[in-house]
Write a protein that holds these residues in place. Structure first.
Motif, PDB file in Angstrom:
ATOM      1  N   VAL A 162      -2.852   3.652 -19.190  1.00  0.00           N
ATOM      2  CA  VAL A 162      -1.842   2.248 -18.863  1.00  0.00           C
ATOM      3  C   VAL A 162      -2.650   1.974 -16.890  1.00  0.00           C
ATOM      4  O   VAL A 162      -1.696   3.092 -16.563  1.00  0.00           O
ATOM      5  N   PRO A 163      -3.031   1.146 -16.189  1.00  0.00           N
ATOM      6  CA  PRO A 163      -3.657   1.542 -15.230  1.00  0.00           C
ATOM      7  C   PRO A 163      -1.737   1.491 -14.225  1.00  0.00           C
ATOM      8  O   PRO A 163      -2.359   1.905 -13.123  1.00  0.00           O
ATOM      9  N   ASP A 164      -1.181   0.149 -14.947  1.00  0.00           N
ATOM     10  CA  ASP A 164      -0.769  -0.114 -13.368  1.00  0.00           C
ATOM     11  C   ASP A 164       0.752   1.422 -14.035  1.00  0.00           C
ATOM     12  O   ASP A 164       1.325   1.436 -12.970  1.00  0.00           O
ATOM     13  N   LEU A 165       0.847   1.978 -14.524  1.00  0.00           N
ATOM     14  CA  LEU A 165       2.140   3.239 -14.686  1.00  0.00           C
ATOM     15  C   LEU A 165       1.457   4.114 -13.471  1.00  0.00           C
ATOM     16  O   LEU A 165       1.631   4.932 -13.292  1.00  0.00           O
ATOM     17  N   LEU A 166      -0.003   4.708 -14.347  1.00  0.00           N
ATOM     18  CA  LEU A 166      -1.065   4.994 -13.148  1.00  0.00           C
ATOM     19  C   LEU A 166      -0.819   4.821 -11.930  1.00  0.00           C
ATOM     20  O   LEU A 166      -0.156   5.866 -11.101  1.00  0.00           O
ATOM     21  N   ARG A 167      -0.709   3.479 -11.175  1.00  0.00           N
ATOM     22  CA  ARG A 167      -0.034   3.031  -9.600  1.00  0.00           C
ATOM     23  C   ARG A 167       0.973   3.588  -9.935  1.00  0.00           C
ATOM     24  O   ARG A 167       1.119   3.735  -8.696  1.00  0.00           O
ATOM     25  N   TRP A 168       1.897   3.477 -10.491  1.00  0.00           N
ATOM     26  CA  TRP A 168       3.030   3.930 -10.565  1.00  0.00           C
ATOM     27  C   TRP A 168       3.312   5.161  -9.867  1.00  0.00           C
ATOM     28  O   TRP A 168       3.648   5.624  -8.820  1.00  0.00           O
ATOM     29  N   HIS A 169       2.679   5.977 -10.467  1.00  0.00           N
ATOM     30  CA  HIS A 169       3.633   7.347 -10.030  1.00  0.00           C
ATOM     31  C   HIS A 169       2.668   8.498  -9.490  1.00  0.00           C
ATOM     32  O   HIS A 169       2.942   9.427  -8.866  1.00  0.00           O
ATOM     33  N   MET A 203       1.122  -7.754 -12.089  1.00  0.00           N
ATOM     34  CA  MET A 203      -0.039  -6.777 -12.638  1.00  0.00           C
ATOM     35  C   MET A 203       0.538  -5.642 -13.613  1.00  0.00           C
ATOM     36  O   MET A 203      -1.076  -6.164 -14.290  1.00  0.00           O
ATOM     37  N   ILE A 204       1.760  -6.005 -13.543  1.00  0.00           N
ATOM     38  CA  ILE A 204       2.067  -4.715 -15.031  1.00  0.00           C
ATOM     39  C   ILE A 204       1.753  -6.047 -15.979  1.00  0.00           C
ATOM     40  O   ILE A 204       1.274  -5.589 -17.161  1.00  0.00           O
ATOM     41  N   GLU A 205       2.481  -7.670 -16.345  1.00  0.00           N
ATOM     42  CA  GLU A 205       2.478  -8.454 -17.856  1.00  0.00           C
ATOM     43  C   GLU A 205       0.709  -8.655 -17.587  1.00  0.00           C
ATOM     44  O   GLU A 205       0.194  -8.186 -18.867  1.00  0.00           O
ATOM     45  N   ARG A 206      -0.509  -8.445 -17.066  1.00  0.00           N
ATOM     46  CA  ARG A 206      -1.571  -8.877 -16.792  1.00  0.00           C
ATOM     47  C   ARG A 206      -2.424  -7.237 -16.851  1.00  0.00           C
ATOM     48  O   ARG A 206      -3.480  -7.953 -18.302  1.00  0.00           O
ATOM     49  N   ALA A 207      -2.164  -6.610 -17.123  1.00  0.00           N
ATOM     50  CA  ALA A 207      -2.661  -5.323 -17.016  1.00  0.00           C
ATOM     51  C   ALA A 207      -2.483  -4.930 -18.638  1.00  0.00           C
ATOM     52  O   ALA A 207      -3.026  -4.294 -19.531  1.00  0.00           O
ATOM     53  N   THR A 208      -1.121  -5.439 -19.054  1.00  0.00           N
ATOM     54  CA  THR A 208      -0.243  -4.950 -20.006  1.00  0.00           C
ATOM     55  C   THR A 208      -1.446  -5.862 -21.643  1.00  0.00           C
ATOM     56  O   THR A 208      -2.095  -5.042 -22.246  1.00  0.00           O
ATOM     57  N   GLN A 209      -1.596  -7.412 -21.299  1.00  0.00           N
ATOM     58  CA  GLN A 209      -1.868  -7.980 -22.114  1.00  0.00           C
ATOM     59  C   GLN A 209      -3.285  -7.481 -22.441  1.00  0.00           C
ATOM     60  O   GLN A 209      -3.764  -7.321 -23.740  1.00  0.00           O
ATOM     61  N   ARG A 210      -4.424  -7.225 -21.449  1.00  0.00           N
ATOM     62  CA  ARG A 210      -5.385  -6.879 -21.732  1.00  0.00           C
ATOM     63  C   ARG A 210      -5.558  -5.429 -22.284  1.00  0.00           C
ATOM     64  O   ARG A 210      -6.605  -5.393 -23.504  1.00  0.00           O
ATOM     65  N   ARG A 211      -4.883  -4.500 -21.806  1.00  0.00           N
ATOM     66  CA  ARG A 211      -4.607  -2.744 -22.111  1.00  0.00           C
ATOM     67  C   ARG A 211      -4.436  -3.484 -23.947  1.00  0.00           C
ATOM     68  O   ARG A 211      -5.286  -2.806 -24.695  1.00  0.00           O
ATOM     69  N   LEU A 212      -3.379  -4.420 -24.466  1.00  0.00           N
ATOM     70  CA  LEU A 212      -3.283  -4.308 -25.810  1.00  0.00           C
ATOM     71  C   LEU A 212      -4.170  -4.859 -26.592  1.00  0.00           C
ATOM     72  O   LEU A 212      -4.042  -4.730 -28.146  1.00  0.00           O
ATOM     73  N   ALA A 213      -4.961  -5.914 -26.470  1.00  0.00           N
ATOM     74  CA  ALA A 213      -5.897  -6.504 -26.774  1.00  0.00           C
ATOM     75  C   ALA A 213      -7.307  -5.604 -26.940  1.00  0.00           C
ATOM     76  O   ALA A 213      -8.005  -5.849 -27.132  1.00  0.00           O
TER      77      ALA A 213
END
Length: 582
Positions: free
Chosen positions: A67-74, A16-26
């Motif tokens: 950063v949706p994965d960071l939001l989910r984390w916290h 999840m972190i990898e896919r979300a990061t790739q799309r966010r950076l794009a």
């Protein structure tokens, strides 16, 4: 929300972190949110039309840097499974005319773990639960532009106090030295010894105990804390009053400036004319011009001032009980501060206390590699990146008690291998036919597919490990378990199959695989509901269409207390089901 502990690997998995990061950076913020199971209900065109270009651009900027994965984390989680805890909503940013960009976890813990982000008006009768401002105050927990702020909130400039930049804990003889981190380390060490008043002095504050009227009774003020002739008792009470705060003292000056700057921003958030004044729960009658900020403690408060001087000041004073007024007291407050305590901007406690990550790292409850990658990079910039942990297969051998022995039940390619000849299994079946219950290895196999059979405890633990991946929505984690040979015909305690639980899963399309494995598309749970019932209640339109294409019965009626047809729904995105009701 300040309790930090290691998350379950499926809560925010590596994929999840990898896919979300790739799309966010794009630059694809919608794709990043979808990868992290975050549903965004924001119409930027409507915002631009109704609220203007400035508001629309600001909302879009927040979404681009979300950063949706960071939001989910916290987001806060409950025990014992670590699922997202409902009952609250979290404004991320405020906007004029009573609107907010807000995040909401699922209302109930047994719902799919999807987060919704909406731009909406804050209603006076808000029914989404309690409001929690933590994410609005600590943007480093979701905003890519602010992740470095956690280091500053922890008192660090070049490194985290007590730690080297690579994440190694510093030996005792290297802490409390020179520099800003050394000052923080000294103050925290002194406070850890119970000398909380001395910790403020070590951090560069002048701490004063303010005396108003010594004759006030103990219901309003503890005389021992203000009797100058009883120094020891006074110090004891002062230390006890300060014990619950445990701040990073040097950060408080910045936190105070943020609190003062926040007051005018809140005043801009005016309610719509049709709404009653109580629409906004944030107090805006405070006066920030005096440069005073208060931190509420139990029965007392700290007043911070001289914020721009080399040595700021903190004054410990009593507070009147809630709801009480005293004209003499108010005059004394005005004489001492220039205004009443009630009109001083109040620093939110989450800004005053030290970050939970620092406390957890110091206690050893967390290791640096337990942190989200962005948080780890902010706190330990020289720590080499660690390959993300991949959710692997589950164990394929379970040891269970069977009669007076311990046997191994092996699960391979979706089938169970029992260490018993067929004659012994037939004997168990005979006992079952006569009204008895199967036990041992046979119960381990039968209970996997039949929720009415009580499995041995080790087998229940294996099922719970698989279902935990399901509850967290870890589709690839479930696929990895199936790749490892786990039987896909498992049922939970409510008799639901993995087809029923597809709305919980994201990141992998498991429907074709489960159908190919022989799972029935119209299997019933204890309430007589089929997978289509579950998809209509909690799933996406694509999942509903896929089940219908697999010949799920749209007219199947559940047998629970409130029976319903599978196709009955008022969801606007499932309007295509209406023609199937006829």
């Amino acid at each position: 929300m300040d309790w930090v502990r290691p998350l379950h690997p499926s809560a925010v998995p590596a994929w999840m972190i990898e896919r979300a990061t790739q799309r966010r950076l794009a630059g694809d913020w919608r794709g990043a949110c979808e990868a992290a199971a975050v549903d965004v209900d924001v119409d930027l065109r409507a915002i631009r039309r109704v609220h203007g270009a400035d508001v629309a651009d600001e909302v879009e900027g927040d979404l681009r840097h979300l950063v949706p994965d960071l939001l989910r984390w916290h987001l806060p989680r409950g025990r014992p499974g670590g699922l997202l805890r409902g009952g609250a909503w979290f404004p991320l940013a405020l906007f004029p005319d009573g609107h907010a960009l807000a995040a909401r976890p699922p209302v109930w813990h047994d719902r799919p773990q999807r987060i919704s982000v909406r731009f909406h008006r804050i209603a006076a009768d808000e029914r989404g639960g309690a409001r929690d401002d933590t994410l609005m105050l600590l943007r480093d927990r979701w905003d890519a532009r602010c992740t470095a702020e956690l280091l500053a909130r922890s008192g660090g400039v070049t490194r985290l106090p007590f730690f080297a930049p690579d994440g190694q804990r510093l030996p005792d003889d290297e802490v409390a030295g020179d520099g800003p981190e050394g000052q923080v380390e000294l103050a925290l060490e002194v406070g850890g010894q119970g000398r909380h008043a001395d910790a403020w002095a070590a951090a560069g504050f002048d701490l004063e105990v303010l005396l108003f009227r010594p004759e006030w009774g103990p219901d309003r003020i503890d005389p021992a804390a203000f009797d100058r002739a009883r120094t020891d008792a006074r110090d004891t009470v002062v230390n006890r009053s300060l014990a619950g705060l445990r701040p990073v003292h040097t950060w408080l000056v910045e936190a105070a400036h943020r609190t003062l700057a926040r007051v005018p921003a809140l005043r801009l958030v005016e309610p719509w004319p049709s709404e009653p004044p109580r629409v906004l729960p944030w107090p805006t009658e405070v006066d920030e011009r005096a440069g005073l900020v208060r931190i509420d403690l139990r029965g007392r408060c700290l007043v911070l001032d001289r914020l721009d001087s080399p040595r700021p000041r903190a004054r410990l004073v009593s507070r009147l009980p809630r709801g009480e007024t005293d004209e003499d007291r108010e005059r004394a407050e005005v004489a001492a501060f220039g205004l009443e305590l009630a009109r001083m901007p109040r620093m939110p406690f989450v800004l005053a206390r030290r970050p939970a990550e620092l406390t957890a790292l110091l206690r050893g409850d967390l290791r640096p590699d337990d942190l989200h990658p962005l948080v780890r990079a902010a706190l330990f910039p020289e720590r080499p990146p660690r390959p993300p942990a991949v959710t692997g297969p589950l164990r394929d051998t379970v040891r269970v008690r069977c009669d007076n022995a311990t046997h191994e039940v092996v699960i391979h390619d979706g089938t169970f291998t029992l260490p018993h000849p067929q004659a012994e299994i037939d004997r168990e079946r005979m006992v079952e036919a006569l009204g008895g219950g199967v036990q041992g290895c046979v119960a381990a196999r039968d209970g996997w597919r039949d929720h009415t059979v009580r499995m041995p405890r080790p087998m229940r633990r294996l099922r719970d490990e698989l279902l935990t991946r399901v509850w967290h929505g870890d589709g690839p984690g479930v696929a990895a378990a199936l790749d490892g040979g786990i039987d896909p015909h498992v049922r939970d305690e409510r008799g639901r199959t993995l087809l029923h639980l597809l709305p919980w899963l994201s990141g992998a399309d498991l429907l074709p695989r489960l159908l190919a494995a022989g799972l029935r598309v119209d299997a019933r749970d204890v309430d007589g509901e089929t997978p289509l019932h579950s998809a209509v209640a909690h799933g996406s339109p694509d999942l509903v269409r896929a089940l219908l294409a697999a010949r799920a019965d749209p007219k199947a009626m559940s047998t629970g207390r409130h029976g319903r047809v599978a196709a009955w729904t008022e969801r606007p995105d499932l309007g295509f089901l209406r023609q199937l009701r006829r």
